[in-house]
Motif scaffolding. Structure first.
Motif, PDB file in Angstrom:
ATOM      1  N   VAL A   1       9.969  -8.464   5.498  1.00  0.00           N
ATOM      2  CA  VAL A   1       8.649  -8.517   6.133  1.00  0.00           C
ATOM      3  C   VAL A   1       8.435  -9.915   6.710  1.00  0.00           C
ATOM      4  N   SER A   2       8.254  -9.963   8.045  1.00  0.00           N
ATOM      5  CA  SER A   2       8.147 -11.253   8.715  1.00  0.00           C
ATOM      6  C   SER A   2       7.456 -11.082  10.058  1.00  0.00           C
TER       7      SER A   2
ATOM      8  N   LYS B   1       8.784   3.600   3.169  1.00  0.00           N
ATOM      9  CA  LYS B   1       7.756   2.586   2.908  1.00  0.00           C
ATOM     10  C   LYS B   1       7.269   1.929   4.198  1.00  0.00           C
ATOM     11  N   SER B   2       6.018   1.498   4.167  1.00  0.00           N
ATOM     12  CA  SER B   2       5.431   0.830   5.335  1.00  0.00           C
ATOM     13  C   SER B   2       6.231  -0.408   5.742  1.00  0.00           C
ATOM     14  N   GLU B   3       6.843  -1.071   4.752  1.00  0.00           N
ATOM     15  CA  GLU B   3       7.611  -2.291   5.050  1.00  0.00           C
ATOM     16  C   GLU B   3       8.713  -2.003   6.079  1.00  0.00           C
TER      17      GLU B   3
ATOM     18  N   ASP C   1      -8.604   4.807  -5.766  1.00  0.00           N
ATOM     19  CA  ASP C   1      -9.006   5.288  -4.441  1.00  0.00           C
ATOM     20  C   ASP C   1      -7.973   6.297  -3.936  1.00  0.00           C
ATOM     21  N   PRO C   2      -8.440   7.443  -3.391  1.00  0.00           N
ATOM     22  CA  PRO C   2      -7.491   8.458  -2.922  1.00  0.00           C
ATOM     23  C   PRO C   2      -6.537   7.946  -1.841  1.00  0.00           C
ATOM     24  N   ASN C   3      -6.919   6.894  -1.140  1.00  0.00           N
ATOM     25  CA  ASN C   3      -6.047   6.373  -0.082  1.00  0.00           C
ATOM     26  C   ASN C   3      -5.035   5.351  -0.584  1.00  0.00           C
ATOM     27  N   LYS C   4      -5.171   4.977  -1.852  1.00  0.00           N
ATOM     28  CA  LYS C   4      -4.286   3.934  -2.385  1.00  0.00           C
ATOM     29  C   LYS C   4      -2.837   4.419  -2.364  1.00  0.00           C
ATOM     30  N   GLY C   5      -1.977   3.586  -1.837  1.00  0.00           N
ATOM     31  CA  GLY C   5      -0.543   3.916  -1.852  1.00  0.00           C
ATOM     32  C   GLY C   5      -0.061   4.680  -0.633  1.00  0.00           C
ATOM     33  N   GLN C   6      -0.962   5.078   0.233  1.00  0.00           N
ATOM     34  CA  GLN C   6      -0.513   5.796   1.442  1.00  0.00           C
ATOM     35  C   GLN C   6       0.308   4.885   2.330  1.00  0.00           C
ATOM     36  N   GLN C   7       1.420   5.414   2.813  1.00  0.00           N
ATOM     37  CA  GLN C   7       2.323   4.639   3.656  1.00  0.00           C
ATOM     38  C   GLN C   7       2.208   5.112   5.117  1.00  0.00           C
ATOM     39  N   CYS C   8       2.734   4.307   6.036  1.00  0.00           N
ATOM     40  CA  CYS C   8       2.717   4.677   7.462  1.00  0.00           C
ATOM     41  C   CYS C   8       3.278   6.078   7.660  1.00  0.00           C
TER      42      CYS C   8
END
Lengths: 197, 565
Positions: B219-220, B272-274, B332-339
């Motif tokens: 990540v950069s 993962k979003s990363e 929160d229901p949105n916690k952990g959602q990825q792209c």
């Protein structure tokens, strides 16, 4: 004991027939401009101060299948608890940004679990899914038990309306219609037509 | 006596038989290793299941098996750095020794990318090793979805190429994201225009083989290929029955796929979003030791986000998502959602749900063979590669408008709230020239427009001149954008010239922006119609005019209310 129950039954019968005697119905057509058909518009009687009615007992269901809400529009009376089901092959996360739905978020689930929400404020509740942005459905929370939804041709019928003067309003996802004032007689049908634009 | 006999029979058959059934064949145990040493943290899964177990520090696992499942059971194992392994094990098997083969270390810079397009030889050609091995030959649906996505068009996007010609020395980094398969040979030094013109697989944008060869993403703020580590390897040919195969190494998000000629390696990084941050997190490092005052625009930003002001953000979508995620409570229901959960998910036009990762085999006998081989999966384990982002359909389902007009005498007050309901990043997001306009209009029953006496007006960057030509500056409304600037007082400068951000009012996920407008209703009779419209624009009006683009206006949401006098 038996006498009491017979008396009670008679009293009930008298009450029901009396209610029937002083109840009319409202019918008509809603034309929805710019929509594929005239279905899904909710016609309802606005609340006035004198109106009193019991709390709703039915718990209607809002389903999710093939990335769609089914039905697309669910009209309910204020105070109604709605059951949310997922009959789809993938997980969903229903939520609403609408104040009338208290901005609820039911979280993500898949399978047989049934979740509920009680709608205590009248108005439009748009249903969305966190995982599938194209999913959109509506619950319209009517302020009184006197409401009906139009069929595809635009026809609606509100039955057992007590005699009196009312304002009738229409909700549609496609626009607005001018509210109308009507007087419901003790018996008979009043026709009220609307145009949503 | 009889009663007690019946009771005993019931106790024996009614209770103990189900207990025995429930226990028999219910578990497979074993160890995953490289042949000698244990492999900890490996995913052990029955093929196409949605649940799995993970090996302990000794490589041991205990896998429950549904007793209705047929025998033997297809057990698969995946772990990053190893090729997925597959075994058929009897129910109740104890101490199975499952040995994984490592993905070779190193990366071959002379590797030739695999063409995504279906080859004329179909799967037959691919299997025989004689024809070209292409992805679309077997993964027909995935190819069709991807082909229509913007991922397939990054290199030849005319808007990108138009700006490329004007970008001066800064343009040498463009290809790092827009033609990454070419830029990987010379990061920060590749001519995008040349790649776009020369054709070949490198012109196909961000394609199958490119992403599925990525081992790690750092990540950069640096662009695309400068953040990536690859495993560009080919395995030697081997014989499989009558056919010679050349296995294709591909990293993927599934531990339970093993289909020759593919040699799949489980890599959870792809989910993962990363992973997406490689291209969807990019900023400009200011020359020298210059910094900008990021606190003036982002008072809550941590010093690390913009490296104490040394980095001016451009593509900041990943970070917008991360900031939002970090602000959420654990429950929160949105916690952990990825792209990937939103951008690689099912849409209505794809239905019915596909149950197969391999769909086509190019016809004939091979098709019959592959139909027998392929595995029915739960659709929730399949990730359609459609990458819907700022498409018309997606934009129309991302924001929510609430309109509340109220009339007091001759004064019409209108409250409008705009909510970012479905984007897990700011709205709009992406490069700095994306913007969004909220237009609010009140008309009387004769169609006459009411004059605005209070509330915000649309800023100049929305275009000065005739509203009929898309110039909305000065009208009642709000412009949502991130405004770049240089040191000479210019705003909306291209991100490669920006030395700072001076404003950012784009909508944060799930947050609403409330605005109040006032209109003069003195001369109106009957009723007033109030309309609110939210428009998305790919670029600022001036920029669109300069290059002769249309602004790509998309009506995201509109609503109206009628007020009766």
């Amino acid at each position: 004991m038996r006498i009491i129950s017979i008396a009670f039954s008679i009293a009930l019968l008298v009450l029901i027939s009396a209610l029937n005697l002083v109840a009319g119905e409202i019918t008509g057509t809603v034309t929805v401009k710019g929509a594929a058909d005239n279905g899904g518009a909710v016609v309802y009687i606005a609340k006035n101060k004198d109106m009193k009615f019991p709390a709703p007992v039915q718990e209607p269901a809002m389903n999710q299948k093939n990335l769609k809400f089914a039905p697309h529009v669910l009209p309910v009376m204020v105070g109604t608890t709605v059951k949310f089901k997922n009959n789809d092959k993938v997980a969903h996360n229903i939520f609403t940004p609408s104040p009338a739905g208290d901005m609820f978020n039911l979280g993500t689930w898949k399978g047989d679990q049934v979740k509920t929400h009680t709608f205590n404020k009248s108005g439009e509740v748009v249903l969305l899914c966190n995982l599938h942005p194209e999913m959109e459905g509506f619950i319209y929370v009517a302020p009184t038990p006197y409401f009906a939804m139009t069929d595809a041709t635009g026809r609606y019928k509100i039955e057992n309306v007590p005699a009196g003067s009312y304002t009738i309003k229409v909700w549609s996802e496609h626009g607005n219609a001018r509210p109308q004032k009507v007087k419901i007689p003790e018996k008979g049908t009043v026709t009220v037509n609307f145009t949503v634009k | 006596m009889k009663k007690s006999l019946l009771l005993s029979l019931f106790l024996i058959f009614g209770i103990s038989v189900p207990l025995i059934l429930a226990q028999s064949n219910a578990v497979i145990t074993g160890r995953v290793s490289d042949g000698i040493l244990p492999i900890a943290g490996a995913r052990v899964i029955i093929q196409a299941d949605t649940a799995w177990v993970t090996t302990d520090s000794q490589g041991r696992f205990r896998l429950p098996v549904d007793r209705y499942r047929s025998n033997p059971v297809p057990v698969m194992v995946g772990k990053k750095g190893w090729f997925n392994g597959s075994w058929r094990l009897e129910k109740g098997r104890r101490n199975a020794e499952l040995i994984l083969a490592p993905v070779p270390q190193g990366d071959n810079p002379h590797y030739r990318w695999i063409d995504p397009a279906p080859s004329s030889g179909g799967m037959m050609g691919t299997m025989m090793g004689g024809g070209s091995q292409t992805c679309g030959s077997c993964h027909e649906n995935y190819y069709d979805w991807w082909k229509e996505s913007s991922m397939a068009k990054t290199t030849r996007n005319q808007r990108v190429l138009d700006q490329y010609k004007d970008a001066g020395a800064a343009r040498k980094i463009c290809a790092d994201c827009h033609a990454p398969a070419a830029a990987v040979q010379a990061p920060g030094q590749t001519d995008l225009l040349k790649v776009a013109q020369q054709g070949g697989v490198e012109t196909e944008g961000v394609f199958c083989d490119f992403c599925h060869k990525i081992k790690d993403v750092k990540v950069s703020f640096k662009p695309g290929v400068q953040t990536l580590k690859f495993s560009r390897i080919e395995r030697p040919s081997r014989r499989l029955g009558m056919m010679s195969t050349r296995p294709v190494m591909a990293y993927g998000s599934l531990a339970d796929v093993v289909t020759p000629p593919m040699a799949a390696g489980f890599n959870p990084a792809l989910s993962k979003s990363e992973f997406c941050s490689s291209c969807h997190l990019n900023g400009r490092e200011l020359p020298g030791k210059k910094t900008w005052d990021y606190k003036a625009v982002y008072p809550d930003a941590s010093p690390e986000e913009f490296q104490n002001g040394r980095i001016v953000p451009n593509q900041w979508t990943y970070r917008e998502w991360k900031n939002w995620q970090e602000s959420l409570a654990a429950n929160d229901p949105n916690k952990g959602q990825q792209c990937q959960d939103c951008h690689m998910n099912w849409t209505q036009d794809m239905l019915p749900y596909d149950k197969y990762i391999v769909r086509s085999a190019g016809g004939g006998m091979m098709n019959i063979m592959i139909r027998r081989l392929r595995v029915r999966r739960d659709p929730s384990t399949i990730h359609p590669h459609k990458f819907e982002g700022a498409t018309v359909k997606r934009l129309q389902n991302t924001a929510f408008l609430l309109l509340r007009p109220s009339l007091q005498g001759n004064r019409l007050s209108v409250m409008v709230s705009v909510t970012n309901t479905n984007a897990g990043h700011r709205l709009p997001t992406g490069v700095t020239f994306r913007n969004m306009l909220l237009l609010v209009q009140a008309t009387d029953s004769t169609g006459k427009i009411l004059s605005q006496t209070g509330g915000p007006k649309i800023p100049e960057w929305a275009g000065k001149g005739s509203p009929g030509k898309g110039n909305y500056a000065g009208l009642p409304g709000v412009g949502y954008a991130r405004i770049t600037a240089d040191d000479h007082g210019n705003i909306n400068v291209p991100f490669w010239e920006a030395t700072k951000i001076v404003q950012d009012n784009r909508l944060v996920p799930r947050k609403q922006d409330v605005q109040n407008f006032v209109f003069n209703a003195a001369k109106t009779r009957n009723y007033i119609t109030v309309k609110a419209t939210l428009i998305y624009r790919k670029s600022f009006k001036k920029m669109a005019d300069k290059y002769g683009w249309d602004t790509g206006d998309v009506v995201m949401e509109k609503t109206s209310k009628v007020v009766y006098k």
